[in-house]
Design an enzyme around this catalytic site. Structure first.
Site, short mmCIF file in Angstrom:
data_model
loop_
_atom_site.label_atom_id
_atom_site.label_comp_id
_atom_site.label_asym_id
_atom_site.label_seq_id
_atom_site.Cartn_x
_atom_site.Cartn_y
_atom_site.Cartn_z
NE ARG A 80 6.45 0.10 -7.84
CZ ARG A 80 5.19 0.36 -8.20
NH1 ARG A 80 4.21 0.13 -7.36
NH2 ARG A 80 4.93 0.81 -9.39
CG MET A 136 3.72 1.35 -1.24
SD MET A 136 4.43 1.23 -2.90
CE MET A 136 3.60 2.58 -3.72
N GLY A 137 2.81 -2.25 0.74
CA GLY A 137 2.79 -3.66 1.14
C GLY A 137 1.47 -4.37 0.89
CG ASP A 143 3.59 -5.38 -2.09
OD1 ASP A 143 4.09 -4.29 -1.80
OD2 ASP A 143 2.70 -5.52 -2.95
N GLY A 176 3.76 -3.83 -10.84
CA GLY A 176 4.52 -2.66 -10.40
C GLY A 176 6.01 -2.99 -10.44
CD GLU A 207 -0.08 -0.01 -0.02
OE1 GLU A 207 -0.06 1.11 -0.54
OE2 GLU A 207 0.23 -1.05 -0.64
O1 F6P Z 1 2.53 -4.33 -5.37
C1 F6P Z 1 3.48 -3.31 -5.34
C2 F6P Z 1 2.84 -1.99 -4.98
O2 F6P Z 1 3.89 -1.03 -4.87
C3 F6P Z 1 2.00 -2.02 -3.70
O3 F6P Z 1 2.79 -2.01 -2.54
C4 F6P Z 1 1.14 -0.78 -3.92
O4 F6P Z 1 -0.09 -0.89 -3.24
C5 F6P Z 1 0.91 -0.80 -5.41
O5 F6P Z 1 1.95 -1.56 -5.99
C6 F6P Z 1 0.88 0.57 -6.04
O6 F6P Z 1 0.56 0.46 -7.36
P1 F6P Z 1 0.72 1.62 -8.42
O7 F6P Z 1 2.14 1.62 -8.88
O8 F6P Z 1 -0.22 1.29 -9.51
O9 F6P Z 1 0.38 2.93 -7.74
#
Ligand code: F6P
Length: 361
Positions: A288, A182-183, A140, A11, A235
């Site tokens: 993000r 998130m995390g 995270d 990610g 989460e």
């Molecule tokens: O690892 C980073 C993260 O943003 C997590 O916090 C989250 O669970 C996951 O990636 C989400 O992934 P995606 O971008 O595939 O939805």
């Protein structure tokens, strides 16, 4: 003269472009060439997806979110699911082809910027003979081998700003606002933003929570003439005896489940048990996005420049790490061994408890 290839995997996180900026500039200062592999390993698998990165290509990118070379959290090269002509899914190992292309291009090192998943792939390539240096990225902050990953500070700032904004609307309506952040399996974003953003309750994966305690805190607020409350839920948090709530694995080639839904579950429990007007929201990918904070930019640039210094020393198979206040490095196998969890004795946990925040226990 050396030839370096960089990739960004997993990610995205604010600060990826700042690492690319620092790597490209540090390499050119030494008279080396840099290429970017688009979308993780795609550029090393299909050479048309390789891009030459010149100083002009990275001009000003340190302040931009995202990554100019793209990223993916699907398609692990050692176990890549591919749909054949009959529509069936076959898992293939494309790592030999990637290694052949790496040698064919005459690369001296691969700088792999990623979280635990991408760094594990980098470790496997190192084991196969590819000279690799890892750079720790993830909002995270769950990598044990470094004090911090870049992206975390920005995610916390975004979540804190959201909490600040929620206070006024929650107060105006005497409502409980439940915010899911998130995390994954670590509560860092929830804990840092929850304390900084004045939350009444913070629920993290490290402490399975008791709904009774959560509701007691909300009712206690009301007794003290504070008729609203802010609840931050990570989460990956779970109720005592409960399970993580997920949306399944989602897409083809994705190795981790897509977490989400605990915020709404907590909100409906609060509504039912306290009869308080309750709303929930998921901050999701807002955490993000956007420009990296000064802290993340600087950390990302320090990581990028340190990675190039490791290439110069020939310290392959390592990940750059922050051992405050210094830059250090750790073997890739140590970097991916375990995930960093919130320590129950840390002063952040103690601070939360001291200032009356309920942690669900
Ligand atoms: O690892 C980073 C993260 O943003 C997590 O916090 C989250 O669970 C996951 O990636 C989400 O992934 P995606 O971008 O595939 O939805």
């Amino acid at each position: 003269m050396k030839k370096i290839v960089i990739s960004t995997g997993g990610g995205d996180a604010p600060g990826l472009n700042a690492v690319i900026y620092a790597v490209v500039r540090s390499c050119y200062k030494r008279g080396w060439e840099v290429y970017g592999s688009r979308s993780g390993y795609k550029g090393l698998l299909d050479l048309d997806e390789l891009v030459r990165l010149e100083i002009a290509d990275v001009d000003g990118i340190y302040s931009m979110g995202g990554t100019i070379i793209g990223s993916t959290n699907k398609g692990e090269p050692f176990n890549m699911p591919i749909k054949n002509l009959a529509g069936e899914i076959q898992v293939v190992d494309v790592s030999d082809k990637i290694l052949r292309n790496f040698k064919r291009m005459g690369f001296d090192c691969h700088i792999a910027i990623g979280g635990d998943g991408s760094l594990e792939i980098a470790r496997k390539f190192a084991e196969k003979g590819m000279p690799v240096i890892g750079v720790p990225k993830t909002i995270d902050n769950d990598l044990e081998a470094t004090d911090r990953t870049f992206g975390f500070d920005t995610a916390v700032a975004t979540a804190t700003e959201a909490l600040d904004k929620l206070h006024s609307t929650a107060k105006s309506h005497d409502r409980v606002m439940v915010v899911e952040v998130m995390g994954r399996d670590s509560g860092w974003i929830a804990l840092y933003s929850g304390i900084s953003g004045g939350a009444d309750v913070i629920l993290i994966p490290e402490i399975p929570f008791d709904m009774e305690k959560v509701c007691e805190k909300i009712m206690d607020n009301a007794l003290r003439e504070k008729d609203y409350a802010i609840v931050v839920v990570a989460e990956g948090a779970t109720a005592l005896g409960g399970e993580v709530i997920s949306k399944g694995s989602g897409e083809l080639g994705r190795s981790e489940v897509l977490l989400g839904g605990i915020g709404e579950w907590v909100a409906s429990e609060i509504r039912e048990r306290t009869e308080k007007d309750t709303r929930s929201l998921v901050l999701g990918h807002l955490q993000r996005g956007g420009s990296p904070t000064t802290f993340d930019r600087l950390l990302a640039m320090r990581f990028g420049a340190a990675a190039v210094r490791l290439v110069e020393k020939g310290e392959f198979g390592h990940m750059v790490a922050l051992a405050s206040p210094h830059m250090s490095s750790v073997p890739l196998e140590d970097a991916v061994k375990s995930r960093k969890k919130v320590d129950m004795q840390s002063d952040k946990v103690l601070t939360a408890r001291d200032i009356g925040i309920c942690l669900g226990d």
